[in-house]
Enzyme design. Sequence first.
Site, PDB file in Angstrom:
ATOM      1  N   HIS A 290       0.832  -1.215   0.000  1.00 26.58           N
ATOM      2  CA  HIS A 290       0.000   0.000   0.000  1.00 26.58           C
ATOM      3  C   HIS A 290       0.860   1.256   0.000  1.00 26.58           C
ATOM      4  CE1 HIS A 290       0.235   1.025   4.405  1.00 26.58           C
ATOM      5  NE2 HIS A 290       0.232  -0.276   4.606  1.00 26.58           N
ATOM      6  N   GLU A 336      -5.109   1.923   2.884  1.00 26.90           N
ATOM      7  CA  GLU A 336      -5.047   0.665   3.641  1.00 26.90           C
ATOM      8  C   GLU A 336      -5.169   0.922   5.134  1.00 26.90           C
ATOM      9  OE1 GLU A 336      -3.095  -2.499   6.043  1.00 26.90           O
ATOM     10  OE2 GLU A 336      -2.587  -0.371   5.871  1.00 26.90           O
ATOM     11  N   GLU A 337      -4.519   1.988   5.600  1.00 25.57           N
ATOM     12  CA  GLU A 337      -4.475   2.244   7.033  1.00 25.57           C
ATOM     13  C   GLU A 337      -5.853   2.555   7.615  1.00 25.57           C
ATOM     14  OE1 GLU A 337      -2.075   1.492   8.680  1.00 25.57           O
ATOM     15  OE2 GLU A 337      -0.209   1.779   7.581  1.00 25.57           O
ATOM     16  N   HIS A 434       4.006   2.773  12.657  1.00 23.72           N
ATOM     17  CA  HIS A 434       3.078   3.870  12.975  1.00 23.72           C
ATOM     18  C   HIS A 434       3.682   4.923  13.904  1.00 23.72           C
ATOM     19  CE1 HIS A 434      -0.773   1.281  12.044  1.00 23.72           C
ATOM     20  NE2 HIS A 434       0.090   1.334  11.026  1.00 23.72           N
TER      21      HIS A 434
END
Length: 471
Positions: A290, A336-337, A434
């Site tokens: 992604h 995607e996240e 993240h």
Amino acid sequence: MIPLIFLFLGVLQLLPSCSGRAVCEDVGPLTTLKEIKEEIAGYQDAAKAIIDLAVCGKAQNRSFERLALFVDTVGHRLSGSKNLEKAIQIMYQNLIEDGLENVHLEPVKVPHWERGQESAVMLEPRNHPMAILGLGSSVGTPPEGIIAEVLVVSSFEELQRRAPEARGKIVVYNQPYKGYGETVQYRVQGAVEAAKVGAVASLIRSVASFSIYSPHTGMQSYQDGVPKIPTACITVEDAEMMARMASRGTKIVIQLKMEAKNYPDAESFNTVAEITGSKYPEQVVLVSGHLDSWDVGQGALDDGSGAFISWEALSLIKDLGLRPKRTLRLVLWTAEEQGGVGSLQYYQLHKGSISNFSLVMESDLGNFMPTGVGFTGSDKARAIIKEVMNLLQPINITQVLGNGEGTDINYWIQAGVPGASLMDDLNRYFSFHHSQGDTMTALDPTQMNYSAAVWAVVSYVIADLDEMLPR
């Protein structure tokens, strides 16, 4: 990366190989396991050529250098942001210039959330500014912020036992890290569970395998009928400190300010490129990562590296003049996240041709030194994947692990298409995941070379076999 996949990762185990009178002796209606082994053995020269080009040839370090230029130029790429759309346009041009075929963009509607300014300051028992990262889709606080006493808990069960104490307070979760799949539930559900017992905000200990005072962001979910309260992640260090204070009976007061806002959905794109199949162009092996990321660091590890080794796989195959029987399709997902938004819309658009998908592959677990591939599919398909992985013996990366799931390929897997994920050191991955530490410094060019080699060999051989992988 989206949390749901990691519910599987705590049970990853190396599976036994198929041998003797195993269930995979007959891998297709016309092909025996012996015949498929002989066919795959014929790819040793092609596999060696791919490995040599990726690891020590002209393409050495290419994926790393391409990625460094990309993230140094664009930076992080949050869903709905101008950075993400700039990144998509750059990638579109990159893929055209690389000589790949059928390069195009497929429109997607994606969530648009912005964190704005945010802060948390401990006011009692002492003044202590805290590092925080608001969680995706969180609401903000009033402009003046929220000042409230803290209730520290270590689990949802403890929160329920102490529910009468939670009303009007900021709930701080100091859950121990027990692997990402189990622990991430606190990030995803923490705000809802706190709101149910009357809390005014929630702060979650970062879901990380290691911390140097580094908060980690990620997605969280609200629930219909439950008040939406501000929620953010704090560092492991601050969560443990407040737990110690609370255990002594010390009163803790925090002022939380968050400007977070949710906006209407924005326009974005999945980015697609191909090497068209020579014999069965309608049949597909999908290779993916992604392109979006969170709005911290550079999004280099998650998932710039996965996107770029997927691109590199096609580049290596093209550079060697190889054209498999089936189409190799690169898809760089968007959003995607936020829950696999781009991949869901792609699946809905293309599921009518699901019988033509032989294998779906996703790299979204980092790109440290690969240990093998995770695989989900029938025993017959697993037997074939194990034979293909044996082609990687020259670099000693041959393991076939359980659970090939990934957020962006799960829709296909759940519909019966075999799926594969690239596996490496997950403890290292979740140290950077993240966080502001997700930069090129976390990556190593040699390790990316090996990842690209594995990805290219697997995708090429599966795409070139006489038959599709059995369901």
